[in-house]
Scaffold this motif. Sequence first.
Motif, PDB file in Angstrom:
ATOM      1  N   ILE A  44      68.973 -21.351  72.788  1.00  0.00           N
ATOM      2  CA  ILE A  44      69.716 -20.197  73.307  1.00  0.00           C
ATOM      3  C   ILE A  44      71.113 -20.616  73.781  1.00  0.00           C
ATOM      4  N   ALA A  45      71.251 -21.855  74.227  1.00  0.00           N
ATOM      5  CA  ALA A  45      72.573 -22.331  74.641  1.00  0.00           C
ATOM      6  C   ALA A  45      73.520 -22.424  73.453  1.00  0.00           C
ATOM      7  N   ASN A  46      72.991 -22.778  72.291  1.00  0.00           N
ATOM      8  CA  ASN A  46      73.818 -22.849  71.090  1.00  0.00           C
ATOM      9  C   ASN A  46      74.216 -21.464  70.618  1.00  0.00           C
ATOM     10  N   ILE A  47      73.280 -20.552  70.679  1.00  0.00           N
ATOM     11  CA  ILE A  47      73.537 -19.180  70.262  1.00  0.00           C
ATOM     12  C   ILE A  47      74.638 -18.549  71.116  1.00  0.00           C
ATOM     13  N   CYS A  48      74.563 -18.772  72.431  1.00  0.00           N
ATOM     14  CA  CYS A  48      75.482 -18.114  73.359  1.00  0.00           C
ATOM     15  C   CYS A  48      76.732 -18.942  73.670  1.00  0.00           C
ATOM     16  N   GLY A  49      76.751 -20.192  73.246  1.00  0.00           N
ATOM     17  CA  GLY A  49      77.897 -21.039  73.543  1.00  0.00           C
ATOM     18  C   GLY A  49      77.980 -21.480  74.986  1.00  0.00           C
ATOM     19  N   ILE A  50      76.838 -21.469  75.691  1.00  0.00           N
ATOM     20  CA  ILE A  50      76.813 -21.856  77.103  1.00  0.00           C
ATOM     21  C   ILE A  50      76.402 -23.320  77.241  1.00  0.00           C
ATOM     22  N   PRO A  51      76.726 -23.938  78.381  1.00  0.00           N
ATOM     23  CA  PRO A  51      76.366 -25.347  78.552  1.00  0.00           C
ATOM     24  C   PRO A  51      74.914 -25.514  78.984  1.00  0.00           C
ATOM     25  N   GLY A  52      74.335 -26.636  78.579  1.00  0.00           N
ATOM     26  CA  GLY A  52      72.981 -26.988  78.993  1.00  0.00           C
ATOM     27  C   GLY A  52      72.871 -28.488  79.133  1.00  0.00           C
ATOM     28  N   VAL A  53      72.072 -28.939  80.084  1.00  0.00           N
ATOM     29  CA  VAL A  53      71.923 -30.376  80.303  1.00  0.00           C
ATOM     30  C   VAL A  53      70.449 -30.714  80.495  1.00  0.00           C
ATOM     31  N   SER A  54      70.038 -31.845  79.919  1.00  0.00           N
ATOM     32  CA  SER A  54      68.709 -32.396  80.182  1.00  0.00           C
ATOM     33  C   SER A  54      68.859 -33.569  81.129  1.00  0.00           C
ATOM     34  N   LEU A  55      68.076 -33.549  82.205  1.00  0.00           N
ATOM     35  CA  LEU A  55      68.142 -34.593  83.225  1.00  0.00           C
ATOM     36  C   LEU A  55      66.805 -35.321  83.299  1.00  0.00           C
ATOM     37  N   PRO A  56      66.813 -36.667  83.360  1.00  0.00           N
ATOM     38  CA  PRO A  56      65.585 -37.466  83.256  1.00  0.00           C
ATOM     39  C   PRO A  56      64.871 -37.621  84.592  1.00  0.00           C
ATOM     40  N   PRO A  92      61.847 -26.557  81.418  1.00  0.00           N
ATOM     41  CA  PRO A  92      61.642 -27.895  80.857  1.00  0.00           C
ATOM     42  C   PRO A  92      62.564 -28.061  79.647  1.00  0.00           C
ATOM     43  N   THR A  93      62.821 -29.303  79.249  1.00  0.00           N
ATOM     44  CA  THR A  93      63.601 -29.518  78.039  1.00  0.00           C
ATOM     45  C   THR A  93      62.774 -29.198  76.795  1.00  0.00           C
ATOM     46  N   MET A  94      61.467 -29.483  76.850  1.00  0.00           N
ATOM     47  CA  MET A  94      60.568 -29.159  75.736  1.00  0.00           C
ATOM     48  C   MET A  94      59.325 -28.463  76.275  1.00  0.00           C
ATOM     49  N   ALA A  95      58.710 -27.632  75.413  1.00  0.00           N
ATOM     50  CA  ALA A  95      57.509 -26.901  75.816  1.00  0.00           C
ATOM     51  C   ALA A  95      56.239 -27.713  75.623  1.00  0.00           C
ATOM     52  N   LYS A  96      56.285 -28.699  74.701  1.00  0.00           N
ATOM     53  CA  LYS A  96      55.106 -29.493  74.370  1.00  0.00           C
ATOM     54  C   LYS A  96      55.436 -30.976  74.481  1.00  0.00           C
ATOM     55  N   PRO A  97      54.410 -31.838  74.526  1.00  0.00           N
ATOM     56  CA  PRO A  97      54.661 -33.286  74.633  1.00  0.00           C
ATOM     57  C   PRO A  97      55.367 -33.849  73.409  1.00  0.00           C
ATOM     58  N   THR A  98      55.994 -35.004  73.596  1.00  0.00           N
ATOM     59  CA  THR A  98      56.659 -35.708  72.505  1.00  0.00           C
ATOM     60  C   THR A  98      55.663 -35.989  71.379  1.00  0.00           C
ATOM     61  N   PRO A  99      55.988 -35.640  70.141  1.00  0.00           N
ATOM     62  CA  PRO A  99      55.061 -35.888  69.027  1.00  0.00           C
ATOM     63  C   PRO A  99      54.934 -37.374  68.689  1.00  0.00           C
ATOM     64  N   LEU A 100      53.750 -37.731  68.239  1.00  0.00           N
ATOM     65  CA  LEU A 100      53.553 -39.045  67.654  1.00  0.00           C
ATOM     66  C   LEU A 100      54.334 -39.133  66.350  1.00  0.00           C
TER      67      LEU A 100
END
Length: 499
Positions: free
Chosen positions: A427-439, A388-396
């Motif tokens: 982890i993508a920032n740490i390793c310099g790898i690509p990551g994408v969030s898809l809706p 998932p892109t996030m582990a928890k629901p969007t905060p209020l």
Amino acid sequence: MNLVMSWNDWADLDGTALASLVKKGEITSREIAEQAVRGIVALNPELSAVVEVFDDVVDDPLKDGMNPDGVFAGVPFLMKDLGPTLKGRLQEMGSLLMKGNQAETDSFLTKQMRQAGLNIIGRTTTPEFGLCSSAENPDVYITRNPWNLNYTTCGSSAGTAASVAAGIVPIAHATDGGGSIRIPAGVNGNIGLKPSRGVFSLAPKGSDLMTVVSFQGCHSRTIRDTAAFIDNCRGGAPGEFMPYWSSPEPYTKLIKKDPRKLRIAVSHEWGDYCATPHTVTELERAAEFLEELGHHVEWVLPDVDFYATYEAQTAAYMMNFAQTISEQLEKKGLEEPPADLVEPICIKVWEEGRTASYADRAKMQTLFNETSRRMGAFFENWDIILTPTMAKPTPLLGTKEYLTTSDNPSVYDWFENLWSIFAYTPIANICGIPGVSLPMSEMENGMPLGMHALARQGNDGLLLQLGAQMERALDGNWNHGRKPDVHVTKINSAHGQWI
């Protein structure tokens, strides 16, 4: 100022389609800039997503050097108020300390964007220095999620996420230091790709070696717009510390073909960080969808010490943001951040990070190296990791535990709160790898829930190729074809107001 098309037509067109109409002479770059401004005027009172509109560039799209022959042919574009600079324009970084700060030069990436035909018509909101997960300081602005105004857009690409999701512009600039492209894309229903290290230049003020975890990119509503953005804005400036990735085939062509059968690992239990039951159910559905597309899908976890990895990411944030704040204090002749101009957690970050030694940085980089090697070994056997892109629901709005206005006495505990909800992106920032969030998924309350895919370094094209395959299978209907509560299609054209 008349509309060049209906709002329904506007919302149906991505940047590539708008550019095609401009190139055919059916509409002009000025007309579409003016329509975007009409959207801002109507929706920004609700969203607080756009800090400033550059009226002079709306009136004359060529004023700042936009290339009308570029692939985007004058498509209106918004720049996050952080990262690349615009000569002579304000860049205030979401901070009261930075009010009136004016850039002296165009960044290299700014020039690339203009050469690609993007007409930069304004700047979007960000939390102070891009540090936290929501642009939510009442003394600056509160950016709201267009799907439900009671919720945050997350961040730090807050205003960009809201502007694209609400249909104001089809594409806008974003940055990512731990998920700040992908997380707001996930909760606003946009496409958000964080590229590999060595795709977009940070020149002249920075480099991949200096900033370590920070990346540039965009939000869009279609894969082809993101592919065109990368194809036409990528590349290193003179004097880069490292080679820059190139692609044997432009991504805009690559995405027209389905990828080969991929080996896709699926996981959500990253050390102590786990997703909520509903999110896991949505992840399972996403995995089944990928199997239906012909890919091999298996629940597998990378062999990484996640606790140590995010401890190193915390150290990187402390050092990088402390340096950013220190540089601004020096310019202003201040010895410490004024409590009335800098938010409490940013002050704590400065206090902790400013005394870091070279040994501290070396320890951080050693952990980054170990994590990167382990992830590299994992990608020897797997093409993609799906989470998932996030582990928890969007905060209020007002959930202070994630905000830099928090009164948490421990900045380390504050960071731990961030990692618990944003577990999968850093982890993508740490390793310099690509990551994408898809809706492609929904939260229990009906708001968007992004699914997040990672690939090996330099394999950005594979993520886009997979995304394009999914987009075709969905007939282009990301977010199940739904639109947010606050959207340009709900503007009363007669009165120019949102209804």
